[in-house]
Design a protein around this motif. Structure first.
Motif, PDB file in Angstrom:
ATOM      1  N   ILE A  78       0.840  -1.207   0.000  1.00 53.53           N
ATOM      2  CA  ILE A  78       0.000   0.000   0.000  1.00 53.53           C
ATOM      3  C   ILE A  78       0.874   1.255   0.000  1.00 53.53           C
ATOM      4  O   ILE A  78       0.597   2.234  -0.707  1.00 53.53           O
ATOM      5  N   ILE A  79       1.937   1.233   0.795  1.00 57.54           N
ATOM      6  CA  ILE A  79       2.835   2.389   0.867  1.00 57.54           C
ATOM      7  C   ILE A  79       3.475   2.669  -0.488  1.00 57.54           C
ATOM      8  O   ILE A  79       3.476   3.812  -0.985  1.00 57.54           O
ATOM      9  N   TYR A  80       3.999   1.627  -1.126  1.00 56.36           N
ATOM     10  CA  TYR A  80       4.680   1.842  -2.399  1.00 56.36           C
ATOM     11  C   TYR A  80       3.703   2.118  -3.537  1.00 56.36           C
ATOM     12  O   TYR A  80       4.066   2.788  -4.517  1.00 56.36           O
ATOM     13  N   ALA A  81       2.487   1.614  -3.421  1.00 52.84           N
ATOM     14  CA  ALA A  81       1.470   1.985  -4.406  1.00 52.84           C
ATOM     15  C   ALA A  81       1.139   3.472  -4.290  1.00 52.84           C
ATOM     16  O   ALA A  81       0.944   4.163  -5.308  1.00 52.84           O
ATOM     17  N   GLY A  82       1.091   3.981  -3.060  1.00 56.70           N
ATOM     18  CA  GLY A  82       0.858   5.407  -2.865  1.00 56.70           C
ATOM     19  C   GLY A  82       1.984   6.255  -3.434  1.00 56.70           C
ATOM     20  O   GLY A  82       1.740   7.267  -4.114  1.00 56.70           O
ATOM     21  N   PHE A  83       3.242   5.838  -3.189  1.00 59.78           N
ATOM     22  CA  PHE A  83       4.377   6.576  -3.751  1.00 59.78           C
ATOM     23  C   PHE A  83       4.380   6.499  -5.281  1.00 59.78           C
ATOM     24  O   PHE A  83       4.716   7.476  -5.960  1.00 59.78           O
ATOM     25  N   GLY A  84       4.006   5.341  -5.813  1.00 54.16           N
ATOM     26  CA  GLY A  84       3.951   5.213  -7.268  1.00 54.16           C
ATOM     27  C   GLY A  84       2.898   6.112  -7.887  1.00 54.16           C
ATOM     28  O   GLY A  84       3.142   6.764  -8.916  1.00 54.16           O
ATOM     29  N   GLY A  85       1.708   6.173  -7.265  1.00 52.62           N
ATOM     30  CA  GLY A  85       0.657   7.040  -7.783  1.00 52.62           C
ATOM     31  C   GLY A  85       1.025   8.504  -7.699  1.00 52.62           C
ATOM     32  O   GLY A  85       0.792   9.282  -8.643  1.00 52.62           O
ATOM     33  N   LEU A  86       1.620   8.902  -6.587  1.00 50.06           N
ATOM     34  CA  LEU A  86       2.017  10.308  -6.441  1.00 50.06           C
ATOM     35  C   LEU A  86       3.166  10.661  -7.382  1.00 50.06           C
ATOM     36  O   LEU A  86       3.211  11.770  -7.936  1.00 50.06           O
ATOM     37  N   GLY A  87       4.086   9.720  -7.580  1.00 49.24           N
ATOM     38  CA  GLY A  87       5.175   9.975  -8.520  1.00 49.24           C
ATOM     39  C   GLY A  87       4.672  10.140  -9.945  1.00 49.24           C
ATOM     40  O   GLY A  87       5.156  10.999 -10.695  1.00 49.24           O
ATOM     41  N   PHE A 143      -1.507  23.314 -13.611  1.00 47.33           N
ATOM     42  CA  PHE A 143      -0.589  22.172 -13.622  1.00 47.33           C
ATOM     43  C   PHE A 143       0.525  22.327 -12.585  1.00 47.33           C
ATOM     44  O   PHE A 143       0.964  21.337 -11.980  1.00 47.33           O
ATOM     45  N   ARG A 144       0.960  23.540 -12.359  1.00 46.10           N
ATOM     46  CA  ARG A 144       1.984  23.765 -11.343  1.00 46.10           C
ATOM     47  C   ARG A 144       1.430  23.481  -9.947  1.00 46.10           C
ATOM     48  O   ARG A 144       2.112  22.871  -9.117  1.00 46.10           O
ATOM     49  N   ARG A 145       0.195  23.898  -9.670  1.00 44.35           N
ATOM     50  CA  ARG A 145      -0.406  23.650  -8.363  1.00 44.35           C
ATOM     51  C   ARG A 145      -0.605  22.146  -8.122  1.00 44.35           C
ATOM     52  O   ARG A 145      -0.316  21.643  -7.032  1.00 44.35           O
ATOM     53  N   GLN A 146      -1.087  21.449  -9.143  1.00 45.53           N
ATOM     54  CA  GLN A 146      -1.287  20.000  -8.985  1.00 45.53           C
ATOM     55  C   GLN A 146       0.039  19.263  -8.804  1.00 45.53           C
ATOM     56  O   GLN A 146       0.121  18.299  -8.036  1.00 45.53           O
ATOM     57  N   ARG A 147       1.074  19.725  -9.477  1.00 42.37           N
ATOM     58  CA  ARG A 147       2.399  19.111  -9.281  1.00 42.37           C
ATOM     59  C   ARG A 147       2.909  19.337  -7.871  1.00 42.37           C
ATOM     60  O   ARG A 147       3.417  18.405  -7.213  1.00 42.37           O
ATOM     61  N   ASP A 148       2.762  20.569  -7.370  1.00 47.32           N
ATOM     62  CA  ASP A 148       3.236  20.879  -6.019  1.00 47.32           C
ATOM     63  C   ASP A 148       2.451  20.093  -4.958  1.00 47.32           C
ATOM     64  O   ASP A 148       3.031  19.625  -3.967  1.00 47.32           O
ATOM     65  N   LEU A 149       1.150  19.937  -5.170  1.00 46.45           N
ATOM     66  CA  LEU A 149       0.345  19.159  -4.229  1.00 46.45           C
ATOM     67  C   LEU A 149       0.762  17.693  -4.223  1.00 46.45           C
ATOM     68  O   LEU A 149       0.757  17.040  -3.173  1.00 46.45           O
ATOM     69  N   SER A 150       1.140  17.171  -5.366  1.00 50.49           N
ATOM     70  CA  SER A 150       1.601  15.786  -5.432  1.00 50.49           C
ATOM     71  C   SER A 150       2.926  15.612  -4.698  1.00 50.49           C
ATOM     72  O   SER A 150       3.160  14.599  -4.030  1.00 50.49           O
ATOM     73  N   ILE A 151       3.802  16.611  -4.805  1.00 51.64           N
ATOM     74  CA  ILE A 151       5.075  16.556  -4.068  1.00 51.64           C
ATOM     75  C   ILE A 151       4.824  16.606  -2.559  1.00 51.64           C
ATOM     76  O   ILE A 151       5.429  15.848  -1.781  1.00 51.64           O
ATOM     77  N   ILE A 152       3.903  17.487  -2.151  1.00 49.16           N
ATOM     78  CA  ILE A 152       3.551  17.552  -0.729  1.00 49.16           C
ATOM     79  C   ILE A 152       2.943  16.227  -0.268  1.00 49.16           C
ATOM     80  O   ILE A 152       3.194  15.763   0.852  1.00 49.16           O
ATOM     81  N   GLY A 153       2.162  15.592  -1.131  1.00 45.62           N
ATOM     82  CA  GLY A 153       1.592  14.292  -0.793  1.00 45.62           C
ATOM     83  C   GLY A 153       2.648  13.231  -0.556  1.00 45.62           C
ATOM     84  O   GLY A 153       2.486  12.363   0.306  1.00 45.62           O
ATOM     85  N   CYS A 154       3.740  13.289  -1.298  1.00 45.26           N
ATOM     86  CA  CYS A 154       4.841  12.333  -1.085  1.00 45.26           C
ATOM     87  C   CYS A 154       5.458  12.511   0.300  1.00 45.26           C
ATOM     88  O   CYS A 154       5.723  11.524   1.009  1.00 45.26           O
ATOM     89  N   ALA A 156       3.952  13.831   2.864  1.00 49.40           N
ATOM     90  CA  ALA A 156       2.946  13.432   3.847  1.00 49.40           C
ATOM     91  C   ALA A 156       2.878  11.912   3.985  1.00 49.40           C
ATOM     92  O   ALA A 156       2.755  11.386   5.102  1.00 49.40           O
ATOM     93  N   LEU A 157       2.965  11.208   2.871  1.00 44.00           N
ATOM     94  CA  LEU A 157       2.950   9.744   2.930  1.00 44.00           C
ATOM     95  C   LEU A 157       4.188   9.197   3.620  1.00 44.00           C
ATOM     96  O   LEU A 157       4.116   8.220   4.375  1.00 44.00           O
ATOM     97  N   TYR A 158       5.328   9.843   3.391  1.00 48.11           N
ATOM     98  CA  TYR A 158       6.568   9.442   4.063  1.00 48.11           C
ATOM     99  C   TYR A 158       6.436   9.595   5.576  1.00 48.11           C
ATOM    100  O   TYR A 158       6.828   8.711   6.353  1.00 48.11           O
TER     101      TYR A 158
END
Length: 206
Positions: A78-87, A143-154, A156-158
């Motif tokens: 589950i953890i690596y699936a989350g990192f894969g989706g966010l990446g 697109f910049r906002r969605q990219r930044d949110l995905s980085i923040i999600g990584c 947060a998941l960590y």
């Protein structure tokens, strides 16, 4: 005749006795080669004890390693699936952000050259034609906002997998034996004008 028979019997018994002496001596001197020497004693295995700090440090070094330490294996995919989706989300938005930014620069160059601006931008295999600067501004910001949110999600998941490993380690080391018990007993509290009756909660630590 009787004397002769007695002599023969006595002589035969003596020879038998002398014949048995060397055998008994040889048996006494024979080394005991059939005995099995005891091997080294096996050391008893120490029981596995979970240490919450070790689980946290392992998750800090590599996500999912702390979960493996506390034998919470089902959470690792589950953890690596989350990192894969966010990446993938980071890459998806970064490609479109770069395309929109390049198209915006081309739009500005056409305006500076006195041309009627019309820029083709390919997003996800589909070509779009932009003739207004507002479209580039809005698309680039999105697109910049969605990219930044995905980085923040990584991040947060960590952090979440760190907390999960630590909490799981604490729960697995929590003392749930009968050493701690809760009992309810009738209680009496004395006051100046009355003596009320009630129930008292008693914690017992053995």
């Amino acid at each position: 005749m009787k004397f002769l028979i007695c002599f023969v019997l006595f002589w035969g018994g003596s020879l038998g006795a002398f014949a048995q002496v060397p055998d008994s001596v040889s048996l006494a001197k024979r080394p005991a080669t059939d005995s099995i020497s005891p091997g080294p004693a096996k050391k008893a295995k120490k029981p596995f004890v979970i240490v919450p700090k070790k689980a946290t440090y392992r998750s800090l070094m590599l996500p999912g390693l702390g979960q493996a330490y506390v034998k919470q294996y089902w959470t690792i995919p589950i953890i690596y699936a989350g990192f894969g989706g966010l990446g993938y989300a980071i890459h998806w938005n970064q490609v479109r952000y770069s395309a929109m930014k390049s198209g915006w620069q081309e739009y500005l160059n056409q305006v500076a050259a006195g041309q009627t601006p019309s820029v083709d931008v390919t997003l996800g295999g589909t070509k779009y034609t932009f003739t207004r600067e507002d479209s580039f501004r809005a698309g680039t910001a999105q697109f910049r906002r969605q990219r930044d949110l995905s980085i923040i999600g990584c991040f947060a998941l960590y952090a979440l997998q760190l907390v999960e490993a630590n909490v799981t380690a604490h729960l697995k080391t929590f003392d749930n034996t009968d050493d701690i018990s809760l009992q309810f007993r009738p209680g009496v509290q004395s006051e100046y004008f009355s003596t009320p009756m009630g129930v008292t909660a008693v914690f017992t630590f053995k």
